[in-house]
Scaffold this motif. Structure first.
Motif, PDB file in Angstrom:
ATOM      1  N   ASP A 127      -6.522  -2.209  -6.474  1.00 20.86           N
ATOM      2  CA  ASP A 127      -7.472  -1.609  -7.427  1.00 20.86           C
ATOM      3  C   ASP A 127      -6.819  -0.434  -8.162  1.00 20.86           C
ATOM      4  O   ASP A 127      -6.950  -0.300  -9.378  1.00 20.86           O
ATOM      5  CB  ASP A 127      -8.734  -1.104  -6.704  1.00 20.86           C
ATOM      6  CG  ASP A 127      -9.674  -2.245  -6.336  1.00 20.86           C
ATOM      7  OD1 ASP A 127      -9.507  -3.353  -6.896  1.00 20.86           O
ATOM      8  OD2 ASP A 127     -10.559  -2.026  -5.484  1.00 20.86           O
ATOM      9  N   ASP A 172      -8.158  -0.599   7.405  1.00 13.71           N
ATOM     10  CA  ASP A 172      -8.731  -1.785   6.760  1.00 13.71           C
ATOM     11  C   ASP A 172      -9.014  -1.504   5.296  1.00 13.71           C
ATOM     12  O   ASP A 172      -9.640  -0.497   4.974  1.00 13.71           O
ATOM     13  CB  ASP A 172     -10.071  -2.145   7.432  1.00 13.71           C
ATOM     14  CG  ASP A 172      -9.885  -3.201   8.499  1.00 13.71           C
ATOM     15  OD1 ASP A 172      -8.729  -3.573   8.762  1.00 13.71           O
ATOM     16  OD2 ASP A 172     -10.908  -3.638   9.060  1.00 13.71           O
ATOM     17  N   GLY A 173      -8.574  -2.393   4.429  1.00  8.58           N
ATOM     18  CA  GLY A 173      -8.880  -2.249   3.008  1.00  8.58           C
ATOM     19  C   GLY A 173      -7.818  -1.501   2.219  1.00  8.58           C
ATOM     20  O   GLY A 173      -7.922  -1.390   0.997  1.00  8.58           O
ATOM     21  N   ASP A 174      -6.774  -0.992   2.899  1.00  8.09           N
ATOM     22  CA  ASP A 174      -5.738  -0.232   2.175  1.00  8.09           C
ATOM     23  C   ASP A 174      -5.076  -1.071   1.076  1.00  8.09           C
ATOM     24  O   ASP A 174      -4.825  -0.573  -0.025  1.00  8.09           O
ATOM     25  CB  ASP A 174      -4.650   0.253   3.140  1.00  8.09           C
ATOM     26  CG  ASP A 174      -5.040   1.548   3.867  1.00  8.09           C
ATOM     27  OD1 ASP A 174      -6.125   2.092   3.570  1.00  8.09           O
ATOM     28  OD2 ASP A 174      -4.247   2.001   4.712  1.00  8.09           O
ATOM     29  N   GLU A 230      -1.356  -1.840   5.778  1.00  6.74           N
ATOM     30  CA  GLU A 230      -2.788  -1.879   6.132  1.00  6.74           C
ATOM     31  C   GLU A 230      -3.070  -1.029   7.385  1.00  6.74           C
ATOM     32  O   GLU A 230      -3.644  -1.502   8.358  1.00  6.74           O
ATOM     33  CB  GLU A 230      -3.219  -3.347   6.315  1.00  6.74           C
ATOM     34  CG  GLU A 230      -4.719  -3.583   6.371  1.00  6.74           C
ATOM     35  CD  GLU A 230      -5.401  -3.788   5.018  1.00  6.74           C
ATOM     36  OE1 GLU A 230      -4.762  -3.624   3.962  1.00  6.74           O
ATOM     37  OE2 GLU A 230      -6.608  -4.063   5.022  1.00  6.74           O
ATOM     38  N   ALA A 276      -6.287  -3.747  -0.525  1.00  4.11           N
ATOM     39  CA  ALA A 276      -7.241  -4.012  -1.610  1.00  4.11           C
ATOM     40  C   ALA A 276      -7.405  -2.771  -2.483  1.00  4.11           C
ATOM     41  O   ALA A 276      -7.438  -2.864  -3.716  1.00  4.11           O
ATOM     42  CB  ALA A 276      -8.587  -4.444  -1.029  1.00  4.11           C
ATOM     43  N   ARG A 277      -7.477  -1.595  -1.827  1.00  6.57           N
ATOM     44  CA  ARG A 277      -7.604  -0.346  -2.607  1.00  6.57           C
ATOM     45  C   ARG A 277      -6.336  -0.095  -3.433  1.00  6.57           C
ATOM     46  O   ARG A 277      -6.412   0.359  -4.572  1.00  6.57           O
ATOM     47  CB  ARG A 277      -7.860   0.847  -1.679  1.00  6.57           C
ATOM     48  CG  ARG A 277      -9.334   1.027  -1.332  1.00  6.57           C
ATOM     49  CD  ARG A 277      -9.570   2.319  -0.555  1.00  6.57           C
ATOM     50  NE  ARG A 277      -8.965   2.259   0.770  1.00  6.57           N
ATOM     51  CZ  ARG A 277      -9.576   1.734   1.830  1.00  6.57           C
ATOM     52  NH1 ARG A 277     -10.802   1.269   1.738  1.00  6.57           N
ATOM     53  NH2 ARG A 277      -8.960   1.680   3.004  1.00  6.57           N
ATOM     54  N   ASP A 316       0.797  -1.223   0.000  1.00  7.10           N
ATOM     55  CA  ASP A 316       0.000   0.000   0.000  1.00  7.10           C
ATOM     56  C   ASP A 316       0.837   1.284   0.000  1.00  7.10           C
ATOM     57  O   ASP A 316       0.268   2.378   0.013  1.00  7.10           O
ATOM     58  CB  ASP A 316      -1.018   0.003   1.164  1.00  7.10           C
ATOM     59  CG  ASP A 316      -0.503  -0.661   2.430  1.00  7.10           C
ATOM     60  OD1 ASP A 316       0.650  -1.138   2.450  1.00  7.10           O
ATOM     61  OD2 ASP A 316      -1.258  -0.710   3.418  1.00  7.10           O
TER      62      ASP A 316
END
Ligand code: VGL
Ligand code: ZN
Length: 208
Positions: A191, A183-185, A180, A187-188, A152
Protein backbone atom coordinates in the motif's frame (compact mmCIF):
# COMPACT_ATOMS: atom_id res chain seq x y z
CA UNK A 1 12.95 4.55 -22.63
CA UNK A 2 15.72 2.95 -20.64
CA UNK A 3 14.81 0.24 -18.17
CA UNK A 4 16.76 -1.04 -15.20
CA UNK A 5 16.15 -4.18 -13.17
CA UNK A 6 17.12 -3.79 -9.50
CA UNK A 7 17.67 -7.10 -7.69
CA UNK A 8 17.51 -6.31 -3.97
CA UNK A 9 19.49 -8.33 -1.41
CA UNK A 10 19.02 -11.85 -2.79
CA UNK A 11 21.62 -13.15 -0.34
CA UNK A 12 22.18 -16.38 1.57
CA UNK A 13 21.29 -14.93 4.97
CA UNK A 14 17.82 -13.95 3.68
CA UNK A 15 17.06 -17.41 2.27
CA UNK A 16 15.42 -20.22 4.27
CA UNK A 17 18.05 -21.49 6.72
CA UNK A 18 19.84 -18.14 6.74
CA UNK A 19 20.47 -15.85 9.70
CA UNK A 20 17.56 -13.55 8.83
CA UNK A 21 15.52 -15.97 6.78
CA UNK A 22 12.65 -14.55 4.76
CA UNK A 23 9.88 -17.15 4.48
CA UNK A 24 9.90 -18.63 0.94
CA UNK A 25 12.72 -16.23 0.07
CA UNK A 26 14.30 -18.66 -2.39
CA UNK A 27 11.18 -18.37 -4.58
CA UNK A 28 12.47 -15.04 -5.91
CA UNK A 29 15.58 -16.60 -7.46
CA UNK A 30 13.97 -18.16 -10.57
CA UNK A 31 11.96 -14.99 -11.10
CA UNK A 32 15.13 -12.88 -11.02
CA UNK A 33 16.97 -15.30 -13.30
CA UNK A 34 14.11 -15.34 -15.81
CA UNK A 35 13.90 -11.57 -15.98
CA UNK A 36 17.66 -11.15 -16.24
CA UNK A 37 17.81 -13.62 -19.14
CA UNK A 38 14.86 -12.03 -20.94
CA UNK A 39 16.78 -9.17 -22.48
CA UNK A 40 13.99 -6.82 -21.37
CA UNK A 41 16.37 -4.64 -19.33
CA UNK A 42 19.09 -2.27 -20.46
CA UNK A 43 20.92 -2.43 -17.16
CA UNK A 44 20.80 -4.89 -14.25
CA UNK A 45 21.91 -3.78 -10.79
CA UNK A 46 22.03 -5.90 -7.65
CA UNK A 47 22.11 -4.48 -4.15
CA UNK A 48 24.00 -6.33 -1.44
CA UNK A 49 23.49 -5.83 2.29
CA UNK A 50 27.11 -5.58 3.45
CA UNK A 51 27.56 -4.93 7.15
CA UNK A 52 30.72 -4.68 9.24
CA UNK A 53 30.69 -7.13 12.19
CA UNK A 54 30.24 -4.23 14.62
CA UNK A 55 27.10 -2.98 12.86
CA UNK A 56 24.64 -1.19 15.13
CA UNK A 57 21.62 -3.00 13.61
CA UNK A 58 22.74 -6.27 15.22
CA UNK A 59 21.08 -7.05 18.58
CA UNK A 60 24.29 -8.86 19.55
CA UNK A 61 26.10 -5.50 19.56
CA UNK A 62 23.74 -4.10 22.21
CA UNK A 63 24.18 -6.07 25.44
CA UNK A 64 20.82 -6.66 27.09
CA UNK A 65 18.83 -6.05 23.90
CA UNK A 66 16.95 -8.70 21.97
CA UNK A 67 16.26 -9.29 18.29
CA UNK A 68 13.12 -7.43 17.25
CA UNK A 69 13.54 -4.65 19.82
CA UNK A 70 13.48 -1.08 18.53
CA UNK A 71 16.16 1.29 19.78
CA UNK A 72 17.09 4.88 19.01
CA UNK A 73 20.22 5.18 16.94
CA UNK A 74 21.38 8.77 16.48
CA UNK A 75 17.75 9.86 16.69
CA UNK A 76 16.40 7.27 14.24
CA UNK A 77 14.32 4.19 15.12
CA UNK A 78 16.33 1.04 14.54
CA UNK A 79 14.95 -2.49 14.65
CA UNK A 80 17.53 -4.88 16.05
CA UNK A 81 18.24 -7.84 13.77
CA UNK A 82 20.19 -11.06 14.12
CA UNK A 83 23.77 -10.82 12.89
CA UNK A 84 23.43 -11.04 9.08
CA UNK A 85 25.24 -10.25 5.84
CA UNK A 86 28.59 -9.60 7.49
CA UNK A 87 31.14 -8.46 4.93
CA UNK A 88 33.06 -11.38 3.36
CA UNK A 89 30.96 -13.99 5.23
CA UNK A 90 29.16 -16.84 3.44
CA UNK A 91 25.80 -15.39 4.49
CA UNK A 92 26.51 -12.18 2.61
CA UNK A 93 27.02 -13.98 -0.68
CA UNK A 94 24.35 -13.92 -3.32
CA UNK A 95 22.01 -16.92 -3.47
CA UNK A 96 23.98 -19.75 -5.08
CA UNK A 97 21.37 -20.29 -7.82
CA UNK A 98 21.22 -16.60 -8.72
CA UNK A 99 22.84 -15.89 -12.10
CA UNK A 100 25.15 -13.16 -10.85
CA UNK A 101 27.12 -13.02 -14.11
CA UNK A 102 24.12 -11.13 -15.48
CA UNK A 103 24.69 -8.24 -13.06
CA UNK A 104 26.10 -5.11 -14.66
CA UNK A 105 26.72 -3.51 -11.26
CA UNK A 106 26.58 -4.38 -7.58
CA UNK A 107 25.79 -1.66 -5.03
CA UNK A 108 26.72 -2.44 -1.44
CA UNK A 109 24.88 -0.83 1.46
CA UNK A 110 24.80 -0.84 5.25
CA UNK A 111 28.56 -0.50 5.37
CA UNK A 112 28.62 2.29 7.97
CA UNK A 113 28.76 0.82 11.50
CA UNK A 114 26.22 3.21 13.04
CA UNK A 115 23.71 3.64 10.20
CA UNK A 116 21.46 1.05 8.62
CA UNK A 117 20.50 1.24 4.98
CA UNK A 118 17.34 -0.50 3.85
CA UNK A 119 17.07 1.46 0.62
CA UNK A 120 19.45 0.73 -2.21
CA UNK A 121 19.72 4.51 -2.74
CA UNK A 122 20.30 6.11 0.68
CA UNK A 123 21.06 5.18 4.27
CA UNK A 124 18.16 5.31 6.75
CA UNK A 125 19.08 8.86 7.80
CA UNK A 126 18.94 9.91 4.15
CA UNK A 127 22.37 11.42 4.74
CA UNK A 128 24.54 9.39 2.41
CA UNK A 129 23.87 8.12 -1.09
CA UNK A 130 25.06 4.67 -2.13
CA UNK A 131 25.80 5.70 -5.70
CA UNK A 132 22.82 3.84 -7.18
CA UNK A 133 21.07 7.00 -8.33
CA UNK A 134 24.21 8.31 -10.03
CA UNK A 135 24.71 4.95 -11.70
CA UNK A 136 21.15 4.88 -13.07
CA UNK A 137 21.44 8.49 -14.24
CA UNK A 138 24.70 7.68 -16.01
CA UNK A 139 22.85 4.95 -17.91
CA UNK A 140 19.99 7.42 -18.56
CA UNK A 141 17.53 5.08 -16.87
CA UNK A 142 14.01 6.41 -16.53
CA UNK A 143 12.17 3.24 -15.53
CA UNK A 144 13.14 0.85 -12.72
CA UNK A 145 11.72 -2.59 -11.95
CA UNK A 146 12.40 -3.83 -8.44
CA UNK A 147 12.36 -7.35 -7.01
CA UNK A 148 14.08 -9.26 -4.22
CA UNK A 149 14.12 -9.38 -0.42
CA UNK A 150 12.49 -8.25 1.67
CA UNK A 151 9.17 -6.72 0.58
CA UNK A 152 8.60 -4.94 3.90
CA UNK A 153 12.16 -3.58 4.34
CA UNK A 154 14.78 -3.22 1.66
CA UNK A 155 12.48 -3.63 -1.34
CA UNK A 156 9.95 -1.17 0.08
CA UNK A 157 12.48 1.56 0.87
CA UNK A 158 14.26 1.10 -2.46
CA UNK A 159 10.92 1.50 -4.27
CA UNK A 160 9.91 4.56 -2.19
CA UNK A 161 13.22 6.30 -2.91
CA UNK A 162 13.02 5.41 -6.61
CA UNK A 163 9.58 7.05 -6.75
CA UNK A 164 10.82 10.16 -4.92
CA UNK A 165 13.80 10.40 -7.26
CA UNK A 166 11.45 10.53 -10.23
CA UNK A 167 11.93 7.09 -11.76
CA UNK A 168 8.89 5.33 -13.12
CA UNK A 169 8.92 2.51 -10.60
CA UNK A 170 7.53 -1.00 -10.88
CA UNK A 171 7.31 -3.34 -7.89
CA UNK A 172 7.40 -6.93 -9.18
CA UNK A 173 5.10 -8.65 -6.72
CA UNK A 174 5.89 -12.31 -7.54
CA UNK A 175 9.61 -11.53 -7.43
CA UNK A 176 9.52 -10.43 -3.79
CA UNK A 177 8.97 -12.02 -0.39
CA UNK A 178 8.71 -10.31 3.01
CA UNK A 179 9.82 -10.79 6.61
CA UNK A 180 6.29 -10.12 7.99
CA UNK A 181 7.46 -9.50 11.59
CA UNK A 182 3.88 -8.39 12.26
CA UNK A 183 0.84 -9.69 10.40
CA UNK A 184 0.01 -7.43 7.49
CA UNK A 185 3.47 -5.83 7.14
CA UNK A 186 3.80 -6.91 3.51
CA UNK A 187 0.31 -5.74 2.57
CA UNK A 188 0.98 -2.39 4.26
CA UNK A 189 4.33 -2.12 2.47
CA UNK A 190 2.59 -2.66 -0.88
CA UNK A 191 0.00 0.00 0.00
CA UNK A 192 2.81 2.43 0.91
CA UNK A 193 4.57 1.76 -2.39
CA UNK A 194 1.34 2.29 -4.35
CA UNK A 195 0.68 5.54 -2.46
CA UNK A 196 4.14 6.73 -3.46
CA UNK A 197 3.28 6.12 -7.09
CA UNK A 198 4.79 2.70 -7.68
CA UNK A 199 3.15 0.40 -10.19
CA UNK A 200 2.52 -3.11 -8.87
CA UNK A 201 3.29 -5.61 -11.62
CA UNK A 202 4.09 -9.26 -12.08
CA UNK A 203 7.11 -10.68 -13.84
CA UNK A 204 5.07 -11.87 -16.85
CA UNK A 205 4.08 -8.25 -17.48
CA UNK A 206 7.68 -7.07 -17.55
CA UNK A 207 8.41 -9.53 -20.33
CA UNK A 208 5.71 -8.28 -22.68
C1 VGL B 1 17.01 -6.32 5.21
C2 VGL B 1 16.62 -6.24 7.46
C3 VGL B 1 17.94 -5.95 7.71
C4 VGL B 1 16.46 -6.52 3.84
C5 VGL B 1 18.33 -6.01 5.44
O1 VGL B 1 17.24 -6.84 2.91
O2 VGL B 1 15.22 -6.37 3.65
N1 VGL B 1 16.15 -6.41 6.23
N2 VGL B 1 18.79 -5.84 6.68
ZN1 ZN C 1 20.84 -5.58 7.05
Amino acid sequence: MTRALIVVDVQVDFLPGGALAVPDGDAVVPVANGLMASGAFDVIVATQDWHPANHASFAANHPGCAVGEVIQLDGVDQILWPVHCVQESAGAEFAPALETLRFDHVVRKGTEPRIDSYSGFFDNNHAKATGLEALLKKHEVDEVHVLGLATDYCVKFTVLDACTLGFTTHFIEDGCRGVELADGDCARAIDDMKMAGAIVTRSETCLS
